[in-house]
Motif scaffolding. Structure first.
Motif, PDB file in Angstrom:
ATOM      1  N   VAL A  72       0.844  -1.199   0.000  1.00  0.00           N
ATOM      2  CA  VAL A  72       0.000   0.000   0.000  1.00  0.00           C
ATOM      3  C   VAL A  72       0.878   1.248   0.000  1.00  0.00           C
ATOM      4  N   GLU A  73       1.913   1.248   0.824  1.00  0.00           N
ATOM      5  CA  GLU A  73       2.840   2.381   0.881  1.00  0.00           C
ATOM      6  C   GLU A  73       3.486   2.629  -0.487  1.00  0.00           C
ATOM      7  N   ASP A  74       3.950   1.573  -1.144  1.00  0.00           N
ATOM      8  CA  ASP A  74       4.569   1.704  -2.463  1.00  0.00           C
ATOM      9  C   ASP A  74       3.577   2.246  -3.489  1.00  0.00           C
ATOM     10  N   PHE A  75       2.327   1.767  -3.416  1.00  0.00           N
ATOM     11  CA  PHE A  75       1.289   2.234  -4.342  1.00  0.00           C
ATOM     12  C   PHE A  75       1.063   3.737  -4.184  1.00  0.00           C
ATOM     13  N   VAL A  76       0.905   4.200  -2.950  1.00  0.00           N
ATOM     14  CA  VAL A  76       0.647   5.621  -2.701  1.00  0.00           C
ATOM     15  C   VAL A  76       1.853   6.458  -3.125  1.00  0.00           C
ATOM     16  N   LYS A  77       3.038   6.015  -2.800  1.00  0.00           N
ATOM     17  CA  LYS A  77       4.240   6.756  -3.201  1.00  0.00           C
ATOM     18  C   LYS A  77       4.389   6.814  -4.718  1.00  0.00           C
ATOM     19  N   SER A  78       3.970   5.757  -5.422  1.00  0.00           N
ATOM     20  CA  SER A  78       4.051   5.789  -6.884  1.00  0.00           C
ATOM     21  C   SER A  78       3.061   6.799  -7.465  1.00  0.00           C
ATOM     22  N   LEU A  79       1.882   6.922  -6.850  1.00  0.00           N
ATOM     23  CA  LEU A  79       0.921   7.939  -7.305  1.00  0.00           C
ATOM     24  C   LEU A  79       1.470   9.338  -7.082  1.00  0.00           C
ATOM     25  N   ILE A  80       2.067   9.542  -5.918  1.00  0.00           N
ATOM     26  CA  ILE A  80       2.619  10.851  -5.574  1.00  0.00           C
ATOM     27  C   ILE A  80       3.725  11.245  -6.552  1.00  0.00           C
ATOM     28  N   SER A  81       4.548  10.295  -6.934  1.00  0.00           N
ATOM     29  CA  SER A  81       5.648  10.626  -7.847  1.00  0.00           C
ATOM     30  C   SER A  81       5.194  10.712  -9.306  1.00  0.00           C
ATOM     31  N   ARG A  82       4.134  10.007  -9.673  1.00  0.00           N
ATOM     32  CA  ARG A  82       3.684   9.959 -11.063  1.00  0.00           C
ATOM     33  C   ARG A  82       2.766  11.119 -11.432  1.00  0.00           C
ATOM     34  N   TYR A  83       1.983  11.605 -10.483  1.00  0.00           N
ATOM     35  CA  TYR A  83       1.007  12.655 -10.777  1.00  0.00           C
ATOM     36  C   TYR A  83       1.400  13.942 -10.056  1.00  0.00           C
ATOM     37  N   PRO A  84       1.180  15.107 -10.666  1.00  0.00           N
ATOM     38  CA  PRO A  84       1.620  16.372 -10.071  1.00  0.00           C
ATOM     39  C   PRO A  84       0.663  16.945  -9.024  1.00  0.00           C
ATOM     40  N   TYR A  85      -0.503  16.365  -8.850  1.00  0.00           N
ATOM     41  CA  TYR A  85      -1.556  16.990  -8.039  1.00  0.00           C
ATOM     42  C   TYR A  85      -1.253  16.973  -6.546  1.00  0.00           C
ATOM     43  N   TRP A  86      -0.572  15.976  -6.089  1.00  0.00           N
ATOM     44  CA  TRP A  86      -0.213  15.886  -4.668  1.00  0.00           C
ATOM     45  C   TRP A  86       0.668  17.069  -4.267  1.00  0.00           C
ATOM     46  N   ASN A  87       1.615  17.402  -5.095  1.00  0.00           N
ATOM     47  CA  ASN A  87       2.609  18.418  -4.761  1.00  0.00           C
ATOM     48  C   ASN A  87       2.047  19.833  -4.692  1.00  0.00           C
ATOM     49  N   ARG A  88       0.887  20.066  -5.267  1.00  0.00           N
ATOM     50  CA  ARG A  88       0.289  21.411  -5.203  1.00  0.00           C
ATOM     51  C   ARG A  88      -0.082  21.798  -3.778  1.00  0.00           C
ATOM     52  N   THR A  89      -0.521  20.815  -2.990  1.00  0.00           N
ATOM     53  CA  THR A  89      -0.989  21.102  -1.627  1.00  0.00           C
ATOM     54  C   THR A  89      -0.376  20.170  -0.588  1.00  0.00           C
ATOM     55  N   LEU A  90       0.613  19.375  -0.971  1.00  0.00           N
ATOM     56  CA  LEU A  90       1.186  18.315  -0.134  1.00  0.00           C
ATOM     57  C   LEU A  90       0.098  17.367   0.384  1.00  0.00           C
ATOM     58  N   GLY A  91      -0.911  17.156  -0.452  1.00  0.00           N
ATOM     59  CA  GLY A  91      -1.944  16.184  -0.137  1.00  0.00           C
ATOM     60  C   GLY A  91      -3.147  16.707   0.614  1.00  0.00           C
ATOM     61  N   ALA A  92      -3.227  18.000   0.850  1.00  0.00           N
ATOM     62  CA  ALA A  92      -4.353  18.557   1.609  1.00  0.00           C
ATOM     63  C   ALA A  92      -5.679  18.441   0.853  1.00  0.00           C
ATOM     64  N   ASP A  93      -5.636  18.279  -0.458  1.00  0.00           N
ATOM     65  CA  ASP A  93      -6.862  18.103  -1.237  1.00  0.00           C
ATOM     66  C   ASP A  93      -7.043  16.632  -1.646  1.00  0.00           C
ATOM     67  N   HIS A  94      -6.411  15.740  -0.910  1.00  0.00           N
ATOM     68  CA  HIS A  94      -6.507  14.304  -1.146  1.00  0.00           C
ATOM     69  C   HIS A  94      -7.216  13.633   0.029  1.00  0.00           C
ATOM     70  N   PHE A  95      -7.865  12.515  -0.254  1.00  0.00           N
ATOM     71  CA  PHE A  95      -8.473  11.732   0.822  1.00  0.00           C
ATOM     72  C   PHE A  95      -8.420  10.262   0.473  1.00  0.00           C
ATOM     73  N   PHE A  96      -8.595   9.433   1.497  1.00  0.00           N
ATOM     74  CA  PHE A  96      -8.649   7.992   1.309  1.00  0.00           C
ATOM     75  C   PHE A  96      -9.656   7.409   2.291  1.00  0.00           C
ATOM     76  N   VAL A  97     -10.204   6.272   1.906  1.00  0.00           N
ATOM     77  CA  VAL A  97     -11.207   5.590   2.719  1.00  0.00           C
ATOM     78  C   VAL A  97     -10.548   4.367   3.328  1.00  0.00           C
ATOM     79  N   THR A  98     -10.744   4.178   4.631  1.00  0.00           N
ATOM     80  CA  THR A  98     -10.176   3.011   5.280  1.00  0.00           C
ATOM     81  C   THR A  98     -11.110   2.464   6.351  1.00  0.00           C
TER      82      THR A  98
END
Length: 157
Positions: A72-98
Motif C-alpha cells: 500500500v505504501e509503495d502504491f501511494v508513493k508511486s501515485l505521488i511521484s507519477r502525478y503532479p496533483y499531490w505536490n500542489r498542496t502536499l496532499g491537503a486536497d486528497h483523501f482515502f477511505v479506510t
C-alpha cells in the motif's frame, strides 16, 4: 458549489476493490456510490478533491500485515511521484477511505498522507491517529432488521 464539485479517483484495478458483502462492505458501497454520482470526474484538472484508492490496492489476505502495508505504501508513493496533483498542496486536497487495520498501518508510514490528507474512516478512534477537525467518520453499514437474529423484536436487539 455542489454543481461544480468534482472528485478524481486515481487509476486502480477495480476488480480488487472490496465487495459489498464482506466485513468492510461500506468501503465498497462508498466506491459504488461515488462511481454512480455526478461528483466523479475523469479529468484531474477539474477536480477539487483526489481519492487515493488504498483499499482497492490491498494484497490478498494470505500475505503478512507488513507485506500488505509495504505494498500500500509503495502504491501511494508511486501515485505521488507519477502525478503532479499531490505536490500542489502536499496532499491537503486528497483523501482515502479506510475500514481495515491494514490501511491504518500502511498510511502511518507516509508522513504527509496522515498529516495533510483527509482520512475517511469506519469506526474511527484516536488510537488510529484520527484527527477530529480534519478527518471524517463513515457510518458502519447495518443490515436490515429482518436479517438480524432479533428481527423486529425491539427488546431483543
Amino acid at each position: 458549489m455542489e454543481r461544480k464539485f468534482k472528485i478524481f479517483v486515481y487509476p486502480h484495478n477495480t476488480s480488487s476493490c472490496r465487495t459489498l458483502d464482506d466485513e468492510y462492505g461500506n468501503e465498497g458501497l462508498f466506491y459504488l456510490n461515488l462511481n454512480q454520482s455526478r461528483f466523479l470526474t475523469k479529468d484531474p484538472e477539474k477536480a477539487h478533491l483526489f481519492l487515493i484508492p488504498i483499499s482497492c490496492h490491498s494484497l490478498p489476505a494470505g500475505r503478512s500485515e507488513d507485506e500488505r502495508a509495504i505494498a500500500v505504501e509503495d502504491f501511494v508513493k508511486s501515485l505521488i511521484s507519477r502525478y503532479p496533483y499531490w505536490n500542489r498542496t502536499l496532499g491537503a486536497d486528497h483523501f482515502f477511505v479506510t475500514c481495515a487495520d491494514i490501511s491504518v498501518t500502511a498510511t502511518t508510514r507516509i508522513t504527509n498522507l496522515v498529516k495533510n490528507s483527509i482520512k475517511v474512516m469506519c469506526a474511527p478512534s484516536y488510537n488510529d491517529e484520527y484527527v477530529p477537525h480534519k478527518d471524517v467518520s463513515l457510518p458502519q453499514r447495518v443490515p436490515p432488521l429482518a436479517l438480524t437474529p432479533a428481527g423486529n423484536d425491539i427488546t431483543n436487539r
